[in-house]
Design a protein around this motif. Structure first.
Motif, PDB file in Angstrom:
ATOM      1  N   THR A  97      -8.397 -10.150  -8.487  1.00 10.95           N
ATOM      2  CA  THR A  97      -7.766  -9.464  -9.604  1.00 10.95           C
ATOM      3  C   THR A  97      -6.266  -9.350  -9.336  1.00 10.95           C
ATOM      4  O   THR A  97      -5.794  -9.584  -8.216  1.00 10.95           O
ATOM      5  CB  THR A  97      -8.358  -8.068  -9.798  1.00 10.95           C
ATOM      6  N   VAL A  98      -5.539  -8.966 -10.366  1.00 10.27           N
ATOM      7  CA  VAL A  98      -4.086  -8.810 -10.237  1.00 10.27           C
ATOM      8  C   VAL A  98      -3.767  -7.756  -9.179  1.00 10.27           C
ATOM      9  O   VAL A  98      -2.880  -7.953  -8.340  1.00 10.27           O
ATOM     10  CB  VAL A  98      -3.469  -8.435 -11.594  1.00 10.27           C
ATOM     11  N   LEU A  99      -4.478  -6.640  -9.208  1.00 10.86           N
ATOM     12  CA  LEU A  99      -4.222  -5.583  -8.231  1.00 10.86           C
ATOM     13  C   LEU A  99      -4.537  -6.056  -6.818  1.00 10.86           C
ATOM     14  O   LEU A  99      -3.778  -5.784  -5.878  1.00 10.86           O
ATOM     15  CB  LEU A  99      -5.062  -4.350  -8.570  1.00 10.86           C
ATOM     16  N   GLU A 100      -5.631  -6.785  -6.650  1.00 12.53           N
ATOM     17  CA  GLU A 100      -6.024  -7.238  -5.321  1.00 12.53           C
ATOM     18  C   GLU A 100      -5.014  -8.213  -4.743  1.00 12.53           C
ATOM     19  O   GLU A 100      -4.615  -8.098  -3.580  1.00 12.53           O
ATOM     20  CB  GLU A 100      -7.406  -7.886  -5.380  1.00 12.53           C
ATOM     21  N   ILE A 101      -4.571  -9.166  -5.545  1.00  7.39           N
ATOM     22  CA  ILE A 101      -3.641 -10.170  -5.019  1.00  7.39           C
ATOM     23  C   ILE A 101      -2.270  -9.559  -4.761  1.00  7.39           C
ATOM     24  O   ILE A 101      -1.574  -9.938  -3.825  1.00  7.39           O
ATOM     25  CB  ILE A 101      -3.563 -11.382  -5.984  1.00  7.39           C
ATOM     26  N   MET A 102      -1.894  -8.570  -5.571  1.00 11.57           N
ATOM     27  CA  MET A 102      -0.632  -7.871  -5.322  1.00 11.57           C
ATOM     28  C   MET A 102      -0.729  -7.011  -4.060  1.00 11.57           C
ATOM     29  O   MET A 102       0.229  -6.937  -3.272  1.00 11.57           O
ATOM     30  CB  MET A 102      -0.284  -7.005  -6.529  1.00 11.57           C
ATOM     31  N   MET A 103      -1.862  -6.356  -3.843  1.00  5.36           N
ATOM     32  CA  MET A 103      -2.023  -5.519  -2.658  1.00  5.36           C
ATOM     33  C   MET A 103      -2.050  -6.373  -1.389  1.00  5.36           C
ATOM     34  O   MET A 103      -1.499  -5.965  -0.350  1.00  5.36           O
ATOM     35  CB  MET A 103      -3.304  -4.697  -2.773  1.00  5.36           C
ATOM     36  N   MET A 104      -2.662  -7.561  -1.462  1.00  4.72           N
ATOM     37  CA  MET A 104      -2.646  -8.451  -0.301  1.00  4.72           C
ATOM     38  C   MET A 104      -1.223  -8.897   0.018  1.00  4.72           C
ATOM     39  O   MET A 104      -0.821  -8.954   1.188  1.00  4.72           O
ATOM     40  CB  MET A 104      -3.527  -9.669  -0.569  1.00  4.72           C
ATOM     41  N   LEU A 127       0.966  -8.133   3.431  1.00  7.31           N
ATOM     42  CA  LEU A 127       1.597  -9.199   4.210  1.00  7.31           C
ATOM     43  C   LEU A 127       3.104  -8.998   4.340  1.00  7.31           C
ATOM     44  O   LEU A 127       3.705  -9.420   5.329  1.00  7.31           O
ATOM     45  CB  LEU A 127       1.314 -10.554   3.563  1.00  7.31           C
ATOM     46  N   LYS A 128       3.711  -8.347   3.352  1.00  9.72           N
ATOM     47  CA  LYS A 128       5.174  -8.229   3.352  1.00  9.72           C
ATOM     48  C   LYS A 128       5.665  -6.865   3.808  1.00  9.72           C
ATOM     49  O   LYS A 128       6.727  -6.766   4.428  1.00  9.72           O
ATOM     50  CB  LYS A 128       5.710  -8.509   1.944  1.00  9.72           C
ATOM     51  N   LYS A 133       2.136   1.835  -1.635  1.00  5.64           N
ATOM     52  CA  LYS A 133       2.106   0.433  -2.059  1.00  5.64           C
ATOM     53  C   LYS A 133       1.667   0.319  -3.510  1.00  5.64           C
ATOM     54  O   LYS A 133       2.190  -0.506  -4.269  1.00  5.64           O
ATOM     55  CB  LYS A 133       1.166  -0.365  -1.162  1.00  5.64           C
ATOM     56  N   LEU A 134       0.696   1.139  -3.892  1.00  7.67           N
ATOM     57  CA  LEU A 134       0.222   1.114  -5.271  1.00  7.67           C
ATOM     58  C   LEU A 134       1.330   1.507  -6.229  1.00  7.67           C
ATOM     59  O   LEU A 134       1.453   0.932  -7.326  1.00  7.67           O
ATOM     60  CB  LEU A 134      -0.975   2.051  -5.424  1.00  7.67           C
ATOM     61  N   LEU A 135       2.174   2.440  -5.830  1.00 11.48           N
ATOM     62  CA  LEU A 135       3.306   2.832  -6.667  1.00 11.48           C
ATOM     63  C   LEU A 135       4.292   1.685  -6.835  1.00 11.48           C
ATOM     64  O   LEU A 135       4.781   1.417  -7.941  1.00 11.48           O
ATOM     65  CB  LEU A 135       4.011   4.045  -6.047  1.00 11.48           C
ATOM     66  N   VAL A 136       4.573   0.983  -5.729  1.00 12.42           N
ATOM     67  CA  VAL A 136       5.465  -0.181  -5.798  1.00 12.42           C
ATOM     68  C   VAL A 136       4.882  -1.250  -6.724  1.00 12.42           C
ATOM     69  O   VAL A 136       5.567  -1.811  -7.581  1.00 12.42           O
ATOM     70  CB  VAL A 136       5.700  -0.760  -4.381  1.00 12.42           C
ATOM     71  N   ILE A 137       3.582  -1.515  -6.573  1.00 11.54           N
ATOM     72  CA  ILE A 137       2.930  -2.551  -7.375  1.00 11.54           C
ATOM     73  C   ILE A 137       2.941  -2.177  -8.851  1.00 11.54           C
ATOM     74  O   ILE A 137       3.248  -3.009  -9.723  1.00 11.54           O
ATOM     75  CB  ILE A 137       1.489  -2.767  -6.876  1.00 11.54           C
ATOM     76  N   LEU A 160       8.500 -10.249  -5.841  1.00 14.95           N
ATOM     77  CA  LEU A 160       9.374  -9.090  -5.979  1.00 14.95           C
ATOM     78  C   LEU A 160       8.988  -7.953  -5.048  1.00 14.95           C
ATOM     79  O   LEU A 160       9.724  -6.970  -4.940  1.00 14.95           O
ATOM     80  CB  LEU A 160       9.352  -8.585  -7.426  1.00 14.95           C
ATOM     81  N   ILE A 161       7.854  -8.067  -4.387  1.00 18.49           N
ATOM     82  CA  ILE A 161       7.383  -6.968  -3.548  1.00 18.49           C
ATOM     83  C   ILE A 161       8.368  -6.648  -2.430  1.00 18.49           C
ATOM     84  O   ILE A 161       8.643  -5.488  -2.142  1.00 18.49           O
ATOM     85  CB  ILE A 161       5.987  -7.296  -2.983  1.00 18.49           C
ATOM     86  N   ASP A 162       8.921  -7.684  -1.792  1.00 19.44           N
ATOM     87  CA  ASP A 162       9.903  -7.430  -0.738  1.00 19.44           C
ATOM     88  C   ASP A 162      11.332  -7.543  -1.245  1.00 19.44           C
ATOM     89  O   ASP A 162      12.272  -7.598  -0.453  1.00 19.44           O
ATOM     90  CB  ASP A 162       9.686  -8.367   0.449  1.00 19.44           C
ATOM     91  N   ASN A 163      11.515  -7.582  -2.576  1.00 14.21           N
ATOM     92  CA  ASN A 163      12.826  -7.454  -3.208  1.00 14.21           C
ATOM     93  C   ASN A 163      13.845  -8.475  -2.693  1.00 14.21           C
ATOM     94  O   ASN A 163      14.878  -8.114  -2.140  1.00 14.21           O
ATOM     95  CB  ASN A 163      13.357  -6.032  -2.978  1.00 14.21           C
TER      96      ASN A 163
END
Length: 616
Positions: free
Chosen positions: A129-136, A140-141, A151-155, A189-192
């Motif tokens: 899912t979108v949430l799962e792949i973003m959380m992975m 990693l980052k 992390k959920l707030l960032v996502i 964008l997770i690690d900006n």
């Protein structure tokens, strides 16, 4: 190795501005099959891409735009001459003059940790899912120093900013083309990163989705990032959104400036855009030669930097500076980059989830190994205890090896090619190291293959009435496990070294040759002396000998011949070893050689994978 400390700002913060400058870039490739010739793709192009601007590289097919993008990202450097540098812009010096952008450090090459490259194809695992792949990606980052809620707030902030908050629990395989493109951007964008490269981000999207995608990139650029993309032919409304346009033709730069200055620029060489005509379409028609060959005039005029209008980013920078002095609700978090061991754990978890959800990998293979084990066990009924069926029992051994070999080598040939694009993207964007991925693959895949082998072996061993002692069964199983892993390793080498069609063909040939030199179809006693020595490079020779020794070796008592009233030639195991040219008691020698084969094959598979990915 100590991990670097990084600052992560919630709510998509302003980034440290970095400008990209490239000078006299030339790129040459070899063409031709028999007669190799040099072809110059880029012919001394120069330019500057500023932070806070959305830059587009345009041009007809073969103009060199994708090549230039690959060179700027570092994805392609072999055959390149010229200089690519980055410079940080001092936030305290917010200048209106485009030519007076103060740098706080000397120019240097682009660092992968400061940039991301979003490729044309959206390579996403459809099972997550979108949430799962973003959380992975966050694991990693960002590592484990941030809590799950942080992390959920960032996502959620990232997904909300690009319009994907409503698809949080949707599997990637069910997303539309525009949603997949936005998710690919969100992952990076997770690690900006301060620099973003995108290759054809609007490919396969309709006009509305394309406009939305470019709008997102425009907003990211306003945050202080350097956003560079290639687009083939945008609509008029989309074209106006680009701050800086870099147009190429025949390996030259024919225009670099504002999208609003395109028509005035063409008017200087006597080309007037028809009213209500898309400026992007018109300049593409010009560079493709529909109105004559103007390439020489355009590349001369493109040197003039006055067509780059004063960047309308000073106000936004002043605004960002004021916000940085009064950040409001934005929070600052110190994050330690995760170690490779932590990344290994994340990759193992991801692989296990993928295996569990992909029923074609587990369910079908389990059922097939179970059914084939029953079939062969019944087909070779009582072969293990009947002295009159000794040759049939050796045939059971070779069939077992062939079955395990083919069912391991063929799926493995298709394994890495199906994941190669995802792997290349994540490696290039510095998610993890190739060695970390490879170890995670071995840790999750090898036990799975061993489980399949155990299911088949235990059923067929029992139904074919082999000698039921734990020692002999474990010896038999150990050989089968090594055979499975060696075959899969060969499949991985072929899958990464060549395309799947050629890999399947070569894999079949290799398996057939190994069967031929295993010592059953042609007995070792009947082989010519030269070919007998060739048989030593066949891993199946050692596997077959190991199986025969585990069944008949180590002082096994004479067998009973059920259907033989008189003489039973293969009643005594010593006779069997003599007839087929094998030696009793060489089990651990065969095991040692097979372990050596496995070790070498694993190393070669890693090296071929690294070469196919062009990892540096």
């Amino acid at each position: 190795m100590a991990s670097a400390t990084r600052m992560v700002l919630m709510h998509l913060p302003k980034n440290n501005p970095i400008d990209i400058t490239f000078t006299d870039i030339q790129f040459t490739v070899d063409v031709g099959t028999l007669r190799r010739e040099k072809k110059q793709v880029l012919k001394g192009v120069s330019g500057r891409f500023n932070s806070g601007e959305l830059t587009v590289i345009m041009g007809p097919s073969g103009a060199g735009k994708s090549t230039l993008l690959n060179i700027l990202t570092g994805f392609e450097r072999k055959g390149m001459n010229g200089e690519v540098l980055t410079s940080r812009v001092d936030d305290d010096d917010l200048l209106l003059n485009n030519d007076l952008r103060k740098k706080n450090n000397k120019g240097r090459t682009i660092c992968r940790k400061e940039s991301c490259y979003i490729m044309q194809d959206d390579q996403l695992c459809p099972l997550f899912t979108v949430l799962e792949i973003m959380m992975m990606a966050a694991d990693l980052k960002l590592g484990y120093t941030l809590s799950y809620k942080s992390k959920l707030l960032v996502i959620e902030d990232i997904l909300d900013s690009i319009g994907l908050s409503g698809s949080l629990h949707t599997k990637c395989g069910r997303l539309s083309g525009g949603q997949k493109k936005r998710l690919s951007i969100a992952l990076e964008l997770i690690d900006n990163p301060p620099i973003m490269f995108l290759d054809e981000p609007t490919t396969g999207l309709d006009s509305t989705s394309s406009h939305q995608c470019v709008s997102i990139l425009k907003g990211l650029a306003k945050g202080g990032r350097t956003v560079v993309c290639t687009i083939h032919q945008p609509s008029a409304s989309t074209y106006e959104m680009f701050d800086h346009v870099y147009i190429m033709a025949e390996g030259h730069c024919v225009y670099q400036g504002s999208s609003q200055n395109t028509i005035p620029y063409l008017q200087t060489i006597g080309l007037n855009c028809p009213q209500y005509h898309n400026p992007a379409d018109f300049i593409m028609e010009v560079v493709t030669g529909e109105y004559g060959n103007f390439t020489s005039q355009l590349k001369t005029a493109a040197i003039d930097k006055s067509w780059r209008t004063p960047p309308q980013i000073a106000d936004s920078r002043n605004l960002l500076k004021r916000k940085s002095k009064n950040p409001g609700p934005t929070s600052l978090v110190l994050v330690n980059q995760p170690s490779e061991f932590n990344k290994l754990l994340v990759l193992i978890h991801r692989s296990l989830m993928q295996v569990y959800r992909d029923w074609t990998v587990t369910h079908i293979k389990v059922c097939m190994h179970f059914l084939v084990g029953i079939l062969l066990g019944l087909l070779f009924e009582n072969a293990g205890i009947d002295g009159g069926k000794t040759i049939n029992n050796i045939g059971f051994c070779i069939v077992t090896l062939v079955y395990l070999s083919y069912t391991s080598i063929m799926p493995a040939i298709l394994k890495f090619p199906s994941e190669l694009h995802i792997l290349r993207k994540e490696l290039f964007n510095n998610w993890y190291k190739l060695s970390t991925y490879f170890v995670a693959f071995l840790v999750t895949n090898m036990p799975l293959q061993m489980m399949f082998c155990f299911i088949y072996t235990s059923i067929s061993y029992y139904l074919s009435a082999q000698l039921m002692t734990w020692t002999r069964f474990l010896m038999f199983l150990f050989v089968c496990q090594l055979m499975t892993l060696i075959s899969e390793g060969i499949g991985l080498i072929l899958g990464t070294a060549m395309n799947p069609v050629n890999g399947v063909f070569i894999g079949s040939i290799i398996t057939c040759l190994c069967i031929l030199f295993a010592g059953f179809l042609v007995l070792f006693n009947h082989m010519p002396i030269t070919l007998y020595y060739v048989s030593y490079i066949s891993y199946m020779r050692y596997a077959l000998e190991g199986l025969v020794v585990s069944i008949y070796g180590y002082g096994r008592e004479p067998l009973i011949c059920f259907d033989e009233e008189g003489y039973c030639h293969y009643r005594f195991p010593e006779t069997t070893f003599k007839e087929i040219g094998m030696t009793d008691g060489k089990y651990w020698t065969d095991i040692s050689v097979m372990v050596g084969f496995l070790f070498v094959i694993v190393i070669i598979s890693f090296l071929t994978l690294r070469k196919s990915l062009k990892c540096r």
